[in-house]
Motif scaffolding. Sequence first.
Motif, PDB file in Angstrom:
ATOM      1  N   PRO A  47       0.811  -1.225   0.000  1.00 58.34           N
ATOM      2  CA  PRO A  47       0.000   0.000   0.000  1.00 58.34           C
ATOM      3  C   PRO A  47       0.843   1.274   0.000  1.00 58.34           C
ATOM      4  O   PRO A  47       0.528   2.230  -0.711  1.00 58.34           O
ATOM      5  N   LEU A  48       1.916   1.289   0.793  1.00 57.94           N
ATOM      6  CA  LEU A  48       2.772   2.469   0.823  1.00 57.94           C
ATOM      7  C   LEU A  48       3.479   2.664  -0.512  1.00 57.94           C
ATOM      8  O   LEU A  48       3.634   3.798  -0.986  1.00 57.94           O
ATOM      9  N   LEU A  49       3.910   1.581  -1.113  1.00 57.72           N
ATOM     10  CA  LEU A  49       4.612   1.678  -2.395  1.00 57.72           C
ATOM     11  C   LEU A  49       3.696   2.270  -3.459  1.00 57.72           C
ATOM     12  O   LEU A  49       4.140   3.075  -4.294  1.00 57.72           O
ATOM     13  N   GLN A  50       2.430   1.902  -3.443  1.00 56.08           N
ATOM     14  CA  GLN A  50       1.487   2.444  -4.423  1.00 56.08           C
ATOM     15  C   GLN A  50       1.365   3.959  -4.284  1.00 56.08           C
ATOM     16  O   GLN A  50       1.380   4.692  -5.277  1.00 56.08           O
ATOM     17  N   VAL A  51       1.247   4.437  -3.044  1.00 57.15           N
ATOM     18  CA  VAL A  51       1.109   5.880  -2.820  1.00 57.15           C
ATOM     19  C   VAL A  51       2.387   6.613  -3.219  1.00 57.15           C
ATOM     20  O   VAL A  51       2.348   7.616  -3.942  1.00 57.15           O
ATOM     21  N   VAL A  52       3.511   6.129  -2.739  1.00 61.09           N
ATOM     22  CA  VAL A  52       4.783   6.806  -3.003  1.00 61.09           C
ATOM     23  C   VAL A  52       5.107   6.782  -4.490  1.00 61.09           C
ATOM     24  O   VAL A  52       5.618   7.770  -5.038  1.00 61.09           O
ATOM     25  N   ASP A  64      13.057   2.741  -2.285  1.00 63.32           N
ATOM     26  CA  ASP A  64      14.001   3.292  -1.315  1.00 63.32           C
ATOM     27  C   ASP A  64      13.278   4.121  -0.264  1.00 63.32           C
ATOM     28  O   ASP A  64      13.598   4.053   0.938  1.00 63.32           O
ATOM     29  N   VAL A  65      12.299   4.922  -0.703  1.00 67.19           N
ATOM     30  CA  VAL A  65      11.551   5.763   0.230  1.00 67.19           C
ATOM     31  C   VAL A  65      10.760   4.912   1.212  1.00 67.19           C
ATOM     32  O   VAL A  65      10.719   5.200   2.418  1.00 67.19           O
ATOM     33  N   VAL A  66      10.125   3.851   0.720  1.00 67.26           N
ATOM     34  CA  VAL A  66       9.335   2.981   1.607  1.00 67.26           C
ATOM     35  C   VAL A  66      10.241   2.296   2.621  1.00 67.26           C
ATOM     36  O   VAL A  66       9.908   2.195   3.807  1.00 67.26           O
ATOM     37  N   GLN A  67      11.409   1.832   2.188  1.00 66.20           N
ATOM     38  CA  GLN A  67      12.360   1.230   3.130  1.00 66.20           C
ATOM     39  C   GLN A  67      12.776   2.235   4.196  1.00 66.20           C
ATOM     40  O   GLN A  67      12.858   1.901   5.386  1.00 66.20           O
ATOM     41  N   THR A  68      13.031   3.475   3.767  1.00 67.21           N
ATOM     42  CA  THR A  68      13.406   4.519   4.724  1.00 67.21           C
ATOM     43  C   THR A  68      12.258   4.817   5.678  1.00 67.21           C
ATOM     44  O   THR A  68      12.487   5.090   6.864  1.00 67.21           O
ATOM     45  N   ALA A  69      11.031   4.749   5.174  1.00 65.40           N
ATOM     46  CA  ALA A  69       9.865   5.005   6.030  1.00 65.40           C
ATOM     47  C   ALA A  69       9.789   3.986   7.164  1.00 65.40           C
ATOM     48  O   ALA A  69       9.513   4.347   8.315  1.00 65.40           O
TER      49      ALA A  69
END
Length: 213
Positions: A47-52, A64-69
């Motif tokens: 779900p986060l990957l879809q938004v980002v 990368d952003v989701v991993q950092t999140a």
Amino acid sequence: MATPQLVYSQRQQRCRWGEASDRDLLEGLRGDDELALDELIRRKTQPLLQVVLRILGDLEESRDVVQTAFLRLWENRGRFDPRWSPNTWIYRIATNLAIDQLRSRRSRERQHEPYRHHLHQVTGGVARSAGELQAREVRAIFEELAQELSEKQRLAFLLREVEGLPSSEVAAILDCRESTVRNHLFNARKVLQREIRRRYPEYAGAARHGEAG
């Protein structure tokens, strides 16, 4: 080497977290339980990957952003307030990181328009109604036109209209009032309708019909 008893205990714990609510998982994080983090990663990555991805438009950057999140979630686990919605806290961290990444990219170079040629290839210049557009075309159009939106307008539109989050959660993520979310959505729709008429007159009839509705 882990003992069979320890492995069995970890397996039991993983099963317990697999049945837990998001709120319970965040409480587990507050208690320094890494298995709770593992379950959150399993549950929330897609779900986060879809938004980002819709914010950044680049899959590797988005991963990368989701991993950092998730790293930020762990680093700030003691700050979670049980009065908050778990989704609100998680989405706020991820979207703020995505915005930071987008600003950093734009500071290095102006974003080009990567989808215009793709749109003309898939449409062949043939006018079609909005109902006949393929999902790939819709995304291509939005990614191009959304560059005209402010960051708040784009996030409000993505979270409310695309991801289907309730207005109360969108307001919490954007740290504003629900009335402000509605205002962002109203203005975002106006901009998108204006730009689709200007750039893609073949869809102008469908856009006017949607605006009238």
